[in-house]
Design a protein around this motif. Sequence first.
Motif, PDB file in Angstrom:
ATOM      1  N   LYS A 120       0.834  -1.210   0.000  1.00  9.48           N
ATOM      2  CA  LYS A 120       0.000   0.000   0.000  1.00  9.48           C
ATOM      3  C   LYS A 120       0.871   1.264   0.000  1.00  9.48           C
ATOM      4  N   LYS A 121       1.932   1.249   0.829  1.00  7.77           N
ATOM      5  CA  LYS A 121       2.826   2.416   0.903  1.00  7.77           C
ATOM      6  C   LYS A 121       3.400   2.751  -0.469  1.00  7.77           C
ATOM      7  N   PHE A 122       3.855   1.693  -1.176  1.00  9.03           N
ATOM      8  CA  PHE A 122       4.454   1.933  -2.483  1.00  9.03           C
ATOM      9  C   PHE A 122       3.419   2.348  -3.520  1.00  9.03           C
ATOM     10  N   LYS A 123       2.233   1.726  -3.477  1.00 12.64           N
ATOM     11  CA  LYS A 123       1.170   2.106  -4.417  1.00 12.64           C
ATOM     12  C   LYS A 123       0.772   3.567  -4.229  1.00 12.64           C
ATOM     13  N   ASP A 124       0.737   4.013  -2.977  1.00 11.63           N
ATOM     14  CA  ASP A 124       0.415   5.412  -2.689  1.00 11.63           C
ATOM     15  C   ASP A 124       1.434   6.366  -3.301  1.00 11.63           C
ATOM     16  N   LYS A 125       2.637   5.861  -3.573  1.00 14.36           N
ATOM     17  CA  LYS A 125       3.680   6.688  -4.190  1.00 14.36           C
ATOM     18  C   LYS A 125       3.856   6.349  -5.675  1.00 14.36           C
ATOM     19  N   ASP A 126       2.856   5.630  -6.235  1.00 15.31           N
ATOM     20  CA  ASP A 126       2.894   5.210  -7.647  1.00 15.31           C
ATOM     21  C   ASP A 126       4.116   4.355  -7.971  1.00 15.31           C
ATOM     22  N   VAL A 127       4.496   3.499  -7.038  1.00 12.82           N
ATOM     23  CA  VAL A 127       5.587   2.543  -7.256  1.00 12.82           C
ATOM     24  C   VAL A 127       4.957   1.155  -7.268  1.00 12.82           C
ATOM     25  N   TYR A 128       5.144   0.444  -8.377  1.00 11.47           N
ATOM     26  CA  TYR A 128       4.460  -0.845  -8.540  1.00 11.47           C
ATOM     27  C   TYR A 128       5.436  -2.006  -8.765  1.00 11.47           C
ATOM     28  N   TYR A 129       6.652  -1.877  -8.292  1.00 13.20           N
ATOM     29  CA  TYR A 129       7.623  -2.956  -8.438  1.00 13.20           C
ATOM     30  C   TYR A 129       7.161  -4.184  -7.655  1.00 13.20           C
ATOM     31  N   LYS A 130       7.466  -5.339  -8.184  1.00 14.61           N
ATOM     32  CA  LYS A 130       7.234  -6.596  -7.467  1.00 14.61           C
ATOM     33  C   LYS A 130       8.507  -7.056  -6.753  1.00 14.61           C
ATOM     34  N   VAL A 131       9.649  -6.575  -7.262  1.00  9.80           N
ATOM     35  CA  VAL A 131      10.953  -6.931  -6.695  1.00  9.80           C
ATOM     36  C   VAL A 131      11.755  -5.645  -6.507  1.00  9.80           C
ATOM     37  N   PHE A 132      12.421  -5.538  -5.350  1.00  8.83           N
ATOM     38  CA  PHE A 132      13.171  -4.326  -5.023  1.00  8.83           C
ATOM     39  C   PHE A 132      14.656  -4.634  -4.853  1.00  8.83           C
ATOM     40  N   PRO A 133      15.533  -3.711  -5.272  1.00  9.02           N
ATOM     41  CA  PRO A 133      16.970  -3.924  -5.081  1.00  9.02           C
ATOM     42  C   PRO A 133      17.337  -3.866  -3.602  1.00  9.02           C
ATOM     43  N   ALA A 134      18.361  -4.621  -3.240  1.00  4.90           N
ATOM     44  CA  ALA A 134      18.793  -4.697  -1.841  1.00  4.90           C
ATOM     45  C   ALA A 134      20.286  -5.005  -1.778  1.00  4.90           C
ATOM     46  N   VAL A 135      20.832  -4.836  -0.602  1.00  4.53           N
ATOM     47  CA  VAL A 135      22.191  -5.299  -0.297  1.00  4.53           C
ATOM     48  C   VAL A 135      22.048  -6.414   0.726  1.00  4.53           C
ATOM     49  N   LYS A 136      22.846  -7.452   0.554  1.00  4.04           N
ATOM     50  CA  LYS A 136      22.748  -8.627   1.432  1.00  4.04           C
ATOM     51  C   LYS A 136      23.941  -8.700   2.375  1.00  4.04           C
ATOM     52  N   ILE A 137      23.641  -8.851   3.667  1.00  4.41           N
ATOM     53  CA  ILE A 137      24.681  -9.261   4.612  1.00  4.41           C
ATOM     54  C   ILE A 137      24.665 -10.790   4.564  1.00  4.41           C
ATOM     55  N   GLY A 138      25.617 -11.346   3.844  1.00  4.60           N
ATOM     56  CA  GLY A 138      25.600 -12.786   3.595  1.00  4.60           C
ATOM     57  C   GLY A 138      26.126 -13.600   4.762  1.00  4.60           C
ATOM     58  N   ARG A 139      27.220 -13.147   5.342  1.00  5.17           N
ATOM     59  CA  ARG A 139      27.829 -13.832   6.495  1.00  5.17           C
ATOM     60  C   ARG A 139      28.174 -12.767   7.532  1.00  5.17           C
ATOM     61  N   PHE A 140      28.040 -13.132   8.786  1.00  3.72           N
ATOM     62  CA  PHE A 140      28.359 -12.197   9.863  1.00  3.72           C
ATOM     63  C   PHE A 140      28.701 -13.025  11.089  1.00  3.72           C
ATOM     64  N   GLY A 141      29.979 -13.092  11.417  1.00  4.72           N
ATOM     65  CA  GLY A 141      30.419 -13.935  12.528  1.00  4.72           C
ATOM     66  C   GLY A 141      31.325 -13.197  13.493  1.00  4.72           C
ATOM     67  N   ILE A 142      31.208 -13.539  14.768  1.00  6.35           N
ATOM     68  CA  ILE A 142      32.069 -13.003  15.827  1.00  6.35           C
ATOM     69  C   ILE A 142      32.810 -14.168  16.470  1.00  6.35           C
TER      70      ILE A 142
END
Length: 199
Positions: free
Chosen positions: A80-102
């Motif tokens: 709904k948030k995106f439709k209200d801004k006239d954005v109709y993407y089904k898939v969005f770009p992202a950055v992945k944190i693939g591994r994270f270890g301590i």
Amino acid sequence: MSKIDFKKIKIKLYDNSYDFSQFSCKIPDLNDFLKKDANKQKNAMLNVTYLAMYDEKIIGYFTLSTDNIKISNLQGDYEKKFKDKDVYYKVFPAVKIGRFGIDKRFENKGIGKFLFYRILKTIISISKLIGFRFITINSYVSAYGFYKKMQCKDTIKQEKIENKFKKFKRLISQNNYNEAFKITIFVFFDLHEFYHQSS
């Protein structure tokens, strides 16, 4: 171990000349990746590994790569948030944190939180050059509580999360640690929301 001086933690790009033999976290998969796969994946341009160094020791690491997230995985009223801004993407770009270890010798000292905010700082600098809104993470079940504290959101219903925890506990009770630590929960972090909370 004495109190950590966070100012002394240095973030360095992965280099296979470092000694990884002493690094050990509770999740075998994270140890194996750093020692066996990080260099191969770097050379194949699949992700970038960053090392957290303290007194010349590797105390943690994380990897970053590109990713995407389907709108159907964004729990809440994102559609709904995106439709209200006239954005109709089904898939969005992202950055992945693939591994994270301590390293387990440095656990429970605030290093995870410190590094997560350093990761955010790095990702925010990238976001000024390339458009994306979300950070994706396949959290190990044992790390899920940490990511929730860091304001990450779920992509699946609570019932499915509870089932993953039940399976994890069952495998641990059977001493099947390798299989237990392969169970993950897909979560995401909304950078746009973070910006607005911070400003």
